[in-house]
Design a protein around this motif. Structure first.
Motif, mmCIF file in Angstrom:
data_model
loop_
_atom_site.group_PDB
_atom_site.id
_atom_site.type_symbol
_atom_site.label_atom_id
_atom_site.label_comp_id
_atom_site.label_asym_id
_atom_site.label_seq_id
_atom_site.Cartn_x
_atom_site.Cartn_y
_atom_site.Cartn_z
ATOM 1 N N VAL A 1 0.874 -1.177 0.000
ATOM 2 C CA VAL A 1 0.000 0.000 0.000
ATOM 3 C C VAL A 1 0.905 1.218 0.000
ATOM 4 O O VAL A 1 1.762 1.367 0.874
ATOM 5 N N PHE A 2 0.714 2.078 -0.986
ATOM 6 C CA PHE A 2 1.589 3.234 -1.108
ATOM 7 C C PHE A 2 0.777 4.439 -1.570
ATOM 8 O O PHE A 2 -0.278 4.300 -2.200
ATOM 9 N N PRO A 3 1.234 5.645 -1.268
ATOM 10 C CA PRO A 3 0.491 6.853 -1.651
ATOM 11 C C PRO A 3 0.806 7.282 -3.075
ATOM 12 O O PRO A 3 1.924 7.127 -3.559
ATOM 13 N N VAL A 4 -0.179 7.843 -3.721
ATOM 14 C CA VAL A 4 -0.022 8.436 -5.044
ATOM 15 C C VAL A 4 -0.329 9.926 -4.917
ATOM 16 O O VAL A 4 -1.411 10.309 -4.470
ATOM 17 N N THR B 1 -3.411 0.146 -3.596
ATOM 18 C CA THR B 1 -3.023 -1.171 -3.109
ATOM 19 C C THR B 1 -2.678 -2.077 -4.279
ATOM 20 O O THR B 1 -3.418 -2.144 -5.260
ATOM 21 N N GLU B 2 -1.538 -2.775 -4.184
ATOM 22 C CA GLU B 2 -1.129 -3.780 -5.160
ATOM 23 C C GLU B 2 -0.998 -5.118 -4.442
ATOM 24 O O GLU B 2 -0.297 -5.234 -3.438
ATOM 25 N N ASN B 3 -1.678 -6.134 -4.957
ATOM 26 C CA ASN B 3 -1.739 -7.429 -4.287
ATOM 27 C C ASN B 3 -0.801 -8.476 -4.854
ATOM 28 O O ASN B 3 -0.696 -9.569 -4.303
ATOM 29 N N HIS B 4 -0.118 -8.221 -5.944
ATOM 30 C CA HIS B 4 0.734 -9.243 -6.555
ATOM 31 C C HIS B 4 2.028 -8.602 -7.041
ATOM 32 O O HIS B 4 2.164 -7.378 -7.072
#
Length: 410
Positions: free
Chosen positions: A69-72, A327-330
């Protein structure tokens, strides 16, 4: 007997030794006759081209796997809501005697005097009402009052006419709402979405959108300056029903944020966003995205996320900065320094013993510090600073490792 056996064994050993030496001499002569030399397997890696393998001792890292999970970071601007406006029209044909609006986008309040109009039809209707006041025909008087109201006079103006018994040759027209007024033939004051710049610190180069607004062409600047001045002039005639001004109400504004296309799939309607103005960065606001609109302008395609602001104190045109959590799950995650871009592909340097081999990888999203790798690189030891292994005079030749693709669901 025993002595003879020892002599036979010694003769046999001498014969085998002589046979081996002659065989070695033949092999050496054969290799020399064909121009070949023997290479020690221990230095085989040193003989490879420098653009295919690098022999060095460098710091290595192992890719991280799992959800991130990172901010944009994005930028936006406060604009008008084009659906929240009202038109000021002339209900009678006549001449504009005086205009109190000086320029487009001028702020006005409800009940503020906008212009005065002279209309022969309106003057005749006032005289008709004054004549009917001398009679006792209440029904005709009510019809005359209703006619004046349809022609644009307010109830207070009609009562003043009856009280003073003086015909008003200049009928004032007041603003029906508070907001920013724009001439009907002028430029609509909605900021073009193409003027927004999708600014993400980690993707500004990829998105080809800088952190500052793209300068408009000189012709557009001239048109904008011309639109600030009114085209309507005092003494000009207008027709009945002609819309003269449009008032964009400022009680309901909207904020538009430009999002690059590679983030658009991660942002949807209803997602929360934190934003602040550049004038007051210490005050944070939270809102929900109400509309996602794909936009193409000036050769750039991106997405506009719209937030509706009610009773906002932001002035129109206020620049904003916002943050959205993605959020990126892979995929696997490497430091940004470990991935080297060759223009048409990206590579990493995989360690094998004391040698680093360039391997092409499929790259996903890029954050401020991390790069998503969609290629299967589990348990690989990868050079932490890949750019330091690249010779500026060499073009890196990377051989694709078969069977290392990573599926989206992995």
């Amino acid at each position: 007997m025993k002595r003879n056996s020892l002599i036979n064994l010694y003769s046999l050993g001498l014969f085998l030794l002589t046979l081996g030496c002659s065989s070695a001499q033949r092999e050496t002569g054969h290799a020399a006759s064909h121009g070949h030399s023997q290479i020690d397997s221990g230095i085989r890696e040193l003989t490879r081209p420098t653009n295919q393998a690098i022999v060095t001792h460098a710091a290595t890292v192992e890719a991280e796997a799992g959800m991130k999970v990172f901010p944009v970071h994005i930028t936006g601007r406060v604009n008008y809501d084009s659906k929240n406006n009202t038109a000021v029209s002339s209900r009678v044909a006549g001449r504009l005697e005086h205009i109190y609006v000086k320029y487009n986008f001028q702020p006005v309040k409800k009940g503020q005097l906008l212009f005065e109009i002279y209309s022969p039809e309106l003057v005749a209707a006032q005289r008709e009402l004054l004549l009917l006041q001398k009679s006792e025909e209440q029904k005709l008087q009510s019809s005359a009052i209703q006619k004046l109201q349809h022609l644009g006079m307010t109830f207070g103006q009609i009562q003043q006419l009856i009280k003073s018994k003086q015909v008003a040759y200049r009928v004032p027209i007041y603003s029906p709402a508070s907001g920013y007024i724009v001439e009907k033939n002028g430029t609509v004051p909605i900021t073009n979405a193409g003027s927004l710049t999708s600014v993400t610190k980690e993707e500004s180069a990829m998105a080809n959108m800088g952190s500052t607004p793209t300068p408009s062409a000189p012709t557009n600047t001239g048109q904008q300056q011309a639109s600030n001045s009114l085209l309507m002039r005092e003494g000009q005639y207008v027709t009945a029903g002609q819309a003269i001004f449009i008032i964009y109400k400022n009680n309901e504004l909207l904020a538009e944020f430009a999002i690059p296309p590679f983030w658009a799939l991660k942002v949807n309607k209803g997602k929360k966003i934190l934003f602040k103005s550049i004038d007051n960065p210490d005050l944070l606001y939270q809102a929900t995205i109400g509309l996602i609109q794909p936009t193409f302008n000036n050769g750039e395609n991106f997405t506009v996320a719209r937030i509706y602001l009610k009773n906002s104190k932001f002035p129109v045109g206020q620049l904003l900065t916002g943050t959205i959590a993605v959020t990126e799950n892979h995929g696997y995650w490497l430091p940004k320094t470990a991935v080297v871009s060759l223009g048409n592909k990206s590579i990493i340097f995989k360690q094998e013993a004391n040698t680093f081999l360039p391997v092409p990888v499929e790259v996903g999203v890029r954050t401020e510090e991390k790069v998503q790798i969609l290629t299967h690189i589990a348990s690989w030891q990868i050079a932490k600073h890949g750019a330091y292994l690249v010779d500026s005079e060499d073009f890196i030749i990377a051989n694709k490792t078969p069977g290392n693709e990573l599926s989206k669901g992995e």
